[in-house]
Design an enzyme around this catalytic site. Structure first.
Site, PDB file in Angstrom:
ATOM      1  CD  GLU A   1      -4.509  19.337 -20.246  1.00 27.07           C
ATOM      2  OE1 GLU A   1      -5.513  19.004 -19.599  1.00 27.07           O
ATOM      3  OE2 GLU A   1      -3.340  19.127 -19.840  1.00 27.07           O
TER       4      GLU A   1
ATOM      5  CD  GLU B   1      -7.281  15.111 -20.430  1.00 27.93           C
ATOM      6  OE1 GLU B   1      -6.899  15.433 -19.282  1.00 27.93           O
ATOM      7  OE2 GLU B   1      -6.512  15.047 -21.401  1.00 27.93           O
TER       8      GLU B   1
END
Length: 460
Positions: A166, A363
């Site tokens: 991220e 995720e």
């Protein structure tokens, strides 16, 4: 009954990060990262004043935790390496860290759990932050040294690597909002951080491929599909710009090797372009990722900006504003919309616009506060809400795969309850409950359910 069966070899697992799970923040030679430092100077910013000192004690308990992974039939696990543990001064290897990671990877492999190892998960070493963090070219080169060191030490056993998790988050939270250290709000500096992150990622990909190791290297991006309020020209443009800033600014250079021309023109118009040196764009172009990890939690819904922002400083919010979809369902604890179909839309988007690159869900999860309310007489958290969350996302993922999207795995966030930045332990995500007083672990109902799914490679 519909059966949702997944391909042979599909990876079922969980994700974690070093700072959020290892603990042992100042032992065995580890240097401070930005979280250690920030908690020292502003502990009141952290939920209930809980910092990263011990987190979930994975550093001490990794062997038993890996046995717990095997007990619920997980066949893969995504940890990260702590840069400030492995190279405390940025240059020299900490042998105690090498011993820990060697033992961890060996233990995973001995239990049939494939490691997918991430290099950077928001945990900049403090001494590099003092040199400018990702604003600094020196830090880009330091990251490449760190990556090469990790490949040399562990690349004989670790066959799947990722450069960043991220990378938008340090940009968005640390340089566009006041939620992560260094708490800067400056779009031009944010753009520099984003560009240097992509340059650092490409250099690490280059180093990995040049090392001649028999594996793959990717990147993990949190993709938030941008849905417009309507098909009006203004709403569609707002969604397009949100997508440029928050998705394509990392997705396009990582997978396609180039930035979207619309993004470049927008940044040029507002004098926000970063300093680009000779050869930078060629490195990004020539060293794209082998696979993609996708973190998906929520969509982004936007509409045309109806009220101008009364400031001279340009931020992404100048170009759109949030839209509340009347039919949305919310996770009230996290304040996030639950929209399972978004995962299908991502799957088809990758197939149609990014060469159907191999990818996996890196995720996906649901954070809930005060889960102790749901502990039954046997001590198990009855988290049916989380099972429902996983099940509905997996149905949509399965549909995308049936239509040809090249997905090879599904990882939940996270294996056990862990510390989560400013939120500390406010929201729990784990397949295992962690008793913070004793650090004992207890499987949740969702852990048992996902274990059955992994064992059967599907569900009804």
């Amino acid at each position: 009954m519909t059966t949702y069966q997944f391909p042979d070899g599909f990876l079922w697992g969980a994700a974690a990060s070093a700072t959020q799970t290892e603990g042992a923040a100042d032992v065995d030679g580890k240097a401070k990262n930005i979280w250690d430092y920030w908690f020292e100077i502003e502990p009141e910013r952290f939920h209930e004043g809980v910092g990263p000192q011990e987190t979930s004690t994975f550093y001490k308990n990794f062997q038993a935790d890996i046995e717990r992974m095997k007990a619920i039939h997980l066949n893969s696990f995504r940890p990260s390496i702590s840069w400030s543990r492995l190279l405390p001064d940025g240059t020299n290897v900490n042998q105690q860290a090498v011993d820990f990671y060697n033992q961890m990877f060996d233990e995973l492999l001995a239990h049939g759990v494939e490691p997918i190892v991430n290099l950077y998960h928001f945990d900049m070493p403090m001494h590099f932050q003092e040199k400018g963090g990702w604003e600094s070219r020196e830090v880009v080169e330091a990251f490449n040294h760190y990556a090469q060191t990790a490949f040399d030490l562990f690349g004989d056993r670790v066959k799947k690597w990722t450069t960043f998790n991220e990378p938008i988050v340090p940009v968005e939270m640390g340089y566009l909002n006041d939620f992560h250290y260094p708490c800067v709000v400056d779009m031009k500096r944010a753009v520099a951080v984003a560009f240097h992150s992509m340059l650092a990622s490409a250099k690490a990909v280059q180093s990995y491929h040049q090392a001649g190791l028999h594996g793959e290297i990717g990147i993990i991006l949190n993709l938030t599909p941008s849905y417009p309020r309507s098909h009006s020209k203004g709403d569609m443009e707002a969604a397009k710009i949100a997508d440029l800033f928050f998705n394509r600014s990392f997705l396009d250079p990582s997978v396609l090797g180039a930035y979207p021309s619309e993004l470049v023109e927008l940044l040029r118009k507002y004098e926000l372009l970063p300093t680009i040196e000779a050869g930078d764009l060629e490195i990004i172009q020539q060293h794209t990722v082998d696979f993609l990890g996708v973190n998906y939690y929520q969509p982004r819904r936007v509409k045309e900006r109806e009220t101008p922002i009364q400031t001279e400083a340009i931020l992404p919010e100048n170009f759109f504003e949030p839209y509340i979809w009347p039919e949305r369902r919310m996770n009230p604890y996290r304040g996030w919309e639950i929209y399972e179909k978004g995962l299908y839309d991502i799957a088809i988007h990758i197939k149609e616009n990014y060469g159907n690159i191999p990818w996996y869900v890196a995720e996906n999860g649901m954070g809930v506060e005060n889960e102790e309310r749901f502990i039954d007489d046997s001590g198990m958290v009855q988290d049916d809400y989380r099972i429902e969350f996983y099940k509905e996302h997996l149905k949509w993922l399965h549909k995308g795969m049936e239509e040809g999207s090249n997905c090879f795995g599904y990882h939940v966030w996270t294996f056990m309850d862990n510390w989560s930045w400013l939120n500390a332990y406010k929201n729990r995500y784990g397949l295992y409950r962690v008793d913070l007083r004793t650090q004992k672990r207890y499987v949740k109902q969702s852990g048992k359910w996902l274990g059955q799914v992994a064992q059967q490679n599907g569900f009804e």
